[in-house]
Design a protein around this motif. Structure first.
Motif, PDB file in Angstrom:
ATOM      1  N   ASP A  81      11.267  19.727  -5.592  1.00 51.60           N
ATOM      2  CA  ASP A  81      10.103  18.846  -5.493  1.00 51.60           C
ATOM      3  C   ASP A  81      10.011  17.881  -6.672  1.00 51.60           C
ATOM      4  OD1 ASP A  81       9.337  19.864  -3.064  1.00 51.60           O
ATOM      5  OD2 ASP A  81       7.987  21.371  -3.906  1.00 51.60           O
ATOM      6  N   VAL A  82      10.458  18.322  -7.853  1.00 52.77           N
ATOM      7  CA  VAL A  82      10.543  17.394  -8.984  1.00 52.77           C
ATOM      8  C   VAL A  82      11.520  16.270  -8.654  1.00 52.77           C
ATOM      9  CG1 VAL A  82      11.386  17.112 -11.350  1.00 52.77           C
ATOM     10  CG2 VAL A  82       9.884  19.020 -10.793  1.00 52.77           C
ATOM     11  N   ALA A  83      12.666  16.639  -8.075  1.00 52.20           N
ATOM     12  CA  ALA A  83      13.663  15.635  -7.718  1.00 52.20           C
ATOM     13  C   ALA A  83      13.156  14.705  -6.625  1.00 52.20           C
ATOM     14  CB  ALA A  83      14.958  16.324  -7.268  1.00 52.20           C
ATOM     15  N   VAL A  84      12.333  15.234  -5.707  1.00 49.93           N
ATOM     16  CA  VAL A  84      11.736  14.370  -4.685  1.00 49.93           C
ATOM     17  C   VAL A  84      10.872  13.297  -5.349  1.00 49.93           C
ATOM     18  CG1 VAL A  84      10.052  14.275  -2.802  1.00 49.93           C
ATOM     19  CG2 VAL A  84      11.815  16.045  -2.800  1.00 49.93           C
ATOM     20  N   GLY A  85      10.046  13.724  -6.309  1.00 53.90           N
ATOM     21  CA  GLY A  85       9.176  12.763  -6.984  1.00 53.90           C
ATOM     22  C   GLY A  85       9.915  11.811  -7.896  1.00 53.90           C
ATOM     23  N   ALA A  86      10.947  12.324  -8.597  1.00 52.61           N
ATOM     24  CA  ALA A  86      11.647  11.511  -9.600  1.00 52.61           C
ATOM     25  C   ALA A  86      12.781  10.681  -9.017  1.00 52.61           C
ATOM     26  CB  ALA A  86      12.191  12.420 -10.708  1.00 52.61           C
ATOM     27  N   LEU A  87      13.382  11.136  -7.914  1.00 46.61           N
ATOM     28  CA  LEU A  87      14.557  10.452  -7.363  1.00 46.61           C
ATOM     29  C   LEU A  87      14.350   9.959  -5.937  1.00 46.61           C
ATOM     30  CD1 LEU A  87      17.565   9.641  -7.620  1.00 46.61           C
ATOM     31  CD2 LEU A  87      18.141  11.940  -6.793  1.00 46.61           C
ATOM     32  N   VAL A  88      13.903  10.857  -5.055  1.00 48.22           N
ATOM     33  CA  VAL A  88      13.795  10.499  -3.644  1.00 48.22           C
ATOM     34  C   VAL A  88      12.771   9.395  -3.414  1.00 48.22           C
ATOM     35  CG1 VAL A  88      13.064  11.340  -1.378  1.00 48.22           C
ATOM     36  CG2 VAL A  88      14.626  12.696  -2.770  1.00 48.22           C
ATOM     37  N   ILE A  89      11.606   9.523  -4.039  1.00 47.18           N
ATOM     38  CA  ILE A  89      10.562   8.513  -3.814  1.00 47.18           C
ATOM     39  C   ILE A  89      10.991   7.129  -4.317  1.00 47.18           C
ATOM     40  CG2 ILE A  89       8.234   7.813  -4.539  1.00 47.18           C
ATOM     41  CD1 ILE A  89       7.340  10.679  -4.114  1.00 47.18           C
TER      42      ILE A  89
ATOM     43  N   VAL B 287       0.836  -1.198   0.000  1.00 54.00           N
ATOM     44  CA  VAL B 287       0.000   0.000   0.000  1.00 54.00           C
ATOM     45  C   VAL B 287       0.873   1.251   0.000  1.00 54.00           C
ATOM     46  CG1 VAL B 287      -1.690   1.336   1.307  1.00 54.00           C
ATOM     47  CG2 VAL B 287      -1.927  -1.156   1.129  1.00 54.00           C
ATOM     48  N   TYR B 288       1.922   1.214   0.833  1.00 58.73           N
ATOM     49  CA  TYR B 288       2.848   2.348   0.913  1.00 58.73           C
ATOM     50  C   TYR B 288       3.488   2.643  -0.446  1.00 58.73           C
ATOM     51  CZ  TYR B 288       7.461   4.447   1.538  1.00 58.73           C
ATOM     52  OH  TYR B 288       8.598   5.207   1.393  1.00 58.73           O
ATOM     53  N   ILE B 289       3.950   1.618  -1.128  1.00 60.47           N
ATOM     54  CA  ILE B 289       4.589   1.796  -2.433  1.00 60.47           C
ATOM     55  C   ILE B 289       3.598   2.382  -3.440  1.00 60.47           C
ATOM     56  CG2 ILE B 289       5.599   0.562  -4.399  1.00 60.47           C
ATOM     57  CD1 ILE B 289       6.870  -1.364  -2.352  1.00 60.47           C
ATOM     58  N   GLY B 290       2.359   1.882  -3.411  1.00 60.68           N
ATOM     59  CA  GLY B 290       1.339   2.413  -4.311  1.00 60.68           C
ATOM     60  C   GLY B 290       1.072   3.888  -4.078  1.00 60.68           C
ATOM     61  N   ILE B 291       0.996   4.293  -2.799  1.00 62.74           N
ATOM     62  CA  ILE B 291       0.759   5.699  -2.473  1.00 62.74           C
ATOM     63  C   ILE B 291       1.948   6.557  -2.893  1.00 62.74           C
ATOM     64  CG2 ILE B 291       0.421   7.343  -0.581  1.00 62.74           C
ATOM     65  CD1 ILE B 291      -1.141   5.150   0.881  1.00 62.74           C
ATOM     66  N   GLU B 292       3.163   6.042  -2.674  1.00 66.56           N
ATOM     67  CA  GLU B 292       4.368   6.789  -3.064  1.00 66.56           C
ATOM     68  C   GLU B 292       4.402   7.006  -4.578  1.00 66.56           C
ATOM     69  OE1 GLU B 292       6.217   8.424  -1.171  1.00 66.56           O
ATOM     70  OE2 GLU B 292       7.499   7.247   0.148  1.00 66.56           O
ATOM     71  N   VAL B 293       4.051   5.993  -5.331  1.00 72.87           N
ATOM     72  CA  VAL B 293       4.024   6.125  -6.794  1.00 72.87           C
ATOM     73  C   VAL B 293       2.992   7.176  -7.196  1.00 72.87           C
ATOM     74  CG1 VAL B 293       3.435   4.944  -8.945  1.00 72.87           C
ATOM     75  CG2 VAL B 293       4.864   3.787  -7.247  1.00 72.87           C
ATOM     76  N   LEU B 294       1.836   7.172  -6.547  1.00 75.01           N
ATOM     77  CA  LEU B 294       0.795   8.165  -6.846  1.00 75.01           C
ATOM     78  C   LEU B 294       1.291   9.583  -6.544  1.00 75.01           C
ATOM     79  CD1 LEU B 294      -2.118   8.754  -7.696  1.00 75.01           C
ATOM     80  CD2 LEU B 294      -2.813   8.423  -5.312  1.00 75.01           C
ATOM     81  N   ILE B 295       1.979   9.756  -5.407  1.00 78.50           N
ATOM     82  CA  ILE B 295       2.525  11.063  -5.052  1.00 78.50           C
ATOM     83  C   ILE B 295       3.521  11.527  -6.110  1.00 78.50           C
ATOM     84  CG2 ILE B 295       4.008  12.289  -3.403  1.00 78.50           C
ATOM     85  CD1 ILE B 295       2.723  10.600  -1.191  1.00 78.50           C
ATOM     86  N   ALA B 296       4.378  10.610  -6.555  1.00 78.58           N
ATOM     87  CA  ALA B 296       5.371  10.950  -7.583  1.00 78.58           C
ATOM     88  C   ALA B 296       4.686  11.369  -8.878  1.00 78.58           C
ATOM     89  CB  ALA B 296       6.302   9.776  -7.832  1.00 78.58           C
ATOM     90  N   LEU B 297       3.611  10.677  -9.242  1.00 80.08           N
ATOM     91  CA  LEU B 297       2.889  10.991 -10.479  1.00 80.08           C
ATOM     92  C   LEU B 297       2.178  12.338 -10.406  1.00 80.08           C
ATOM     93  CD1 LEU B 297       1.367   7.489 -11.361  1.00 80.08           C
ATOM     94  CD2 LEU B 297       3.312   8.644 -12.448  1.00 80.08           C
ATOM     95  N   VAL B 298       1.889  12.810  -9.201  1.00 84.93           N
ATOM     96  CA  VAL B 298       1.290  14.142  -9.029  1.00 84.93           C
ATOM     97  C   VAL B 298       2.381  15.199  -8.886  1.00 84.93           C
ATOM     98  CG1 VAL B 298      -0.124  15.582  -7.504  1.00 84.93           C
ATOM     99  CG2 VAL B 298      -0.814  13.227  -7.994  1.00 84.93           C
ATOM    100  N   SER B 299       3.399  14.884  -8.103  1.00 82.81           N
ATOM    101  CA  SER B 299       4.448  15.856  -7.788  1.00 82.81           C
ATOM    102  C   SER B 299       5.276  16.254  -9.002  1.00 82.81           C
ATOM    103  CB  SER B 299       5.376  15.286  -6.700  1.00 82.81           C
ATOM    104  OG  SER B 299       6.420  16.178  -6.415  1.00 82.81           O
ATOM    105  N   VAL B 300       5.715  15.287  -9.785  1.00 85.30           N
ATOM    106  CA  VAL B 300       6.603  15.596 -10.908  1.00 85.30           C
ATOM    107  C   VAL B 300       5.901  16.456 -11.959  1.00 85.30           C
ATOM    108  CG1 VAL B 300       7.965  14.637 -12.794  1.00 85.30           C
ATOM    109  CG2 VAL B 300       8.085  13.606 -10.529  1.00 85.30           C
ATOM    110  N   PRO B 301       4.743  16.054 -12.511  1.00 86.10           N
ATOM    111  CA  PRO B 301       4.088  16.928 -13.508  1.00 86.10           C
ATOM    112  C   PRO B 301       3.678  18.282 -12.940  1.00 86.10           C
ATOM    113  CG  PRO B 301       3.165  14.709 -13.560  1.00 86.10           C
ATOM    114  CD  PRO B 301       3.997  14.796 -12.331  1.00 86.10           C
ATOM    115  N   GLY B 302       3.201  18.296 -11.688  1.00 82.89           N
ATOM    116  CA  GLY B 302       2.765  19.550 -11.091  1.00 82.89           C
ATOM    117  C   GLY B 302       3.894  20.560 -10.977  1.00 82.89           C
TER     118      GLY B 302
END
Length: 326
Positions: free
Chosen positions: A55-63, A11-26
């Motif tokens: 924040d792009v780097a958080v979504g693309a790299l950190v997550i 569940v955690y991994i799924g939520i992290e992927v969702l956050i990345a998909l919102v954070s990077v484009p946004g």
């Protein structure tokens, strides 16, 4: 080899992927908007772009790295340490960018007549560079020796092994809790948070004071100028709340780990705390960008020009229908 993934981890991994998909484009959209709209290219938006880059780097790299650490593969100690440090660097950069934006808004209401001569684009770039250099120093401190290598090495030698220790790559396995609490939290998270509280309180005080006096300002109409600043100050108060909500739970858990080693921490609380820290990167485009009319208009133009194939008219500095408080 990594251990099996639990239900919580899935569940955690799924939520992290969702956050990345919102954070990077946004956040890419925020950077894109500043690039295409000439009226967004001032010192204030330099800080916002720096925050968006982090924040792009958080979504693309950190997550992705956080997901890898959560799975816990077997790696050499320093390999795991290198995987953990980018998380520290980029999250610290986000914190310093938020602080820089808060200071910038304070200067806009404290010295409105001299603001543009004091906060020049060149000085803003220097400040941004300083924030990034400081973030690298803070985030790479574990690589300089403040880590758990000595404890891991002792256990490694006690088992009769030689060479560099191989560990199950987890954050707390390689990163010292003394570093996370005494240095990271007590020096580089909590003081900026308290400083932002003071800054925002002062911003509200100055705006209310000026609105009551109705003194002349750089915008000509004090009601319009300070009304606009009041709206921005309210956005900063929201950012302060989200910052505290996102970061304090994880650091409180780190304090519990350090000061009460025997205390049990439910896994679900750890997952929620980690998700909140990363989720803050997805919140920032919404809070900073979508509350500013020029950003909203630019986003709409980008959408029409590049995704709907309906070119919009060029964006002017004074947008039609722009409200005084935008």
């Amino acid at each position: 080899m990594a251990p099996p993934i639990s239900a919580f981890q899935a569940v955690y991994i799924g939520i992290e992927v969702l956050i990345a998909l919102v954070s990077v484009p946004g956040n890419v959209l925020v950077i894109w908007a500043v690039k295409v709209n000439q009226s967004l290219r001032d010192a204030t938006f330099c800080f916002i772009v720096s925050l968006a880059v982090a924040d792009v780097a958080v979504g693309a790299l950190v997550i992705p790295l956080a997901i890898l650490i959560n799975i816990g593969p077997q790696t050499y100690f320093h390999t795991c340490l290198m995987v953990a440090c980018p998380v520290l660097i980029l999250t610290q950069s986000s914190i310093l960018a938020l602080l820089a934006i808060a200071v910038d808004r304070y200067l806009r209401v404290k010295i409105p007549l001299r603001y543009k001569t004091v906060v020049t684009p060149r000085r803003a770039v220097v400040a941004i560079a300083g924030c990034w250099v400081l973030s690298f120093v803070v985030g790479l401190t574990p690589m300089f020796g403040w880590n758990n290598l000595s404890q891991v090495q002792q256990a490694w030698v006690a088992n009769g092994s030689v060479g560099e220790p191989v560990v199950q790559c987890e954050f707390e396995q390689v990163i010292s809790m003394e570093y996370m609490v005494y240095f990271n939290f007590f020096v580089w998270v909590l003081p900026p948070l308290l400083l932002m509280v003071l800054i925002y309180l002062e911003v509200f005080y100055l705006i209310r004071k000026q609105l009551n006096k109705k003194v002349s300002a750089s915008a000509g109409d004090p009601q319009k100028y300070y009304g606009k600043e009041l709206k921005i100050a309210k956005s900063l108060a929201l950012i302060l709340f989200l910052f505290a909500l996102s970061w304090l739970p994880l650091h409180v858990l780190n304090c519990i780990t350090l000061f009460c080693p025997s205390c049990q921490k439910p896994s679900i609380l750890i997952y929620i705390a980690i998700v909140l820290t990363h989720g803050n990167s997805a919140m920032n485009p919404i809070v900073y960008a979508f509350r500013i009319h020029k950003f909203r208009a630019t986003f709409l133009k980008i959408w029409n020009d590049h995704f709907r194939c309906r070119p919009a008219p060029p964006i002017q500095d004074g947008l039609p229908g722009e409200r005084p408080d935008d």
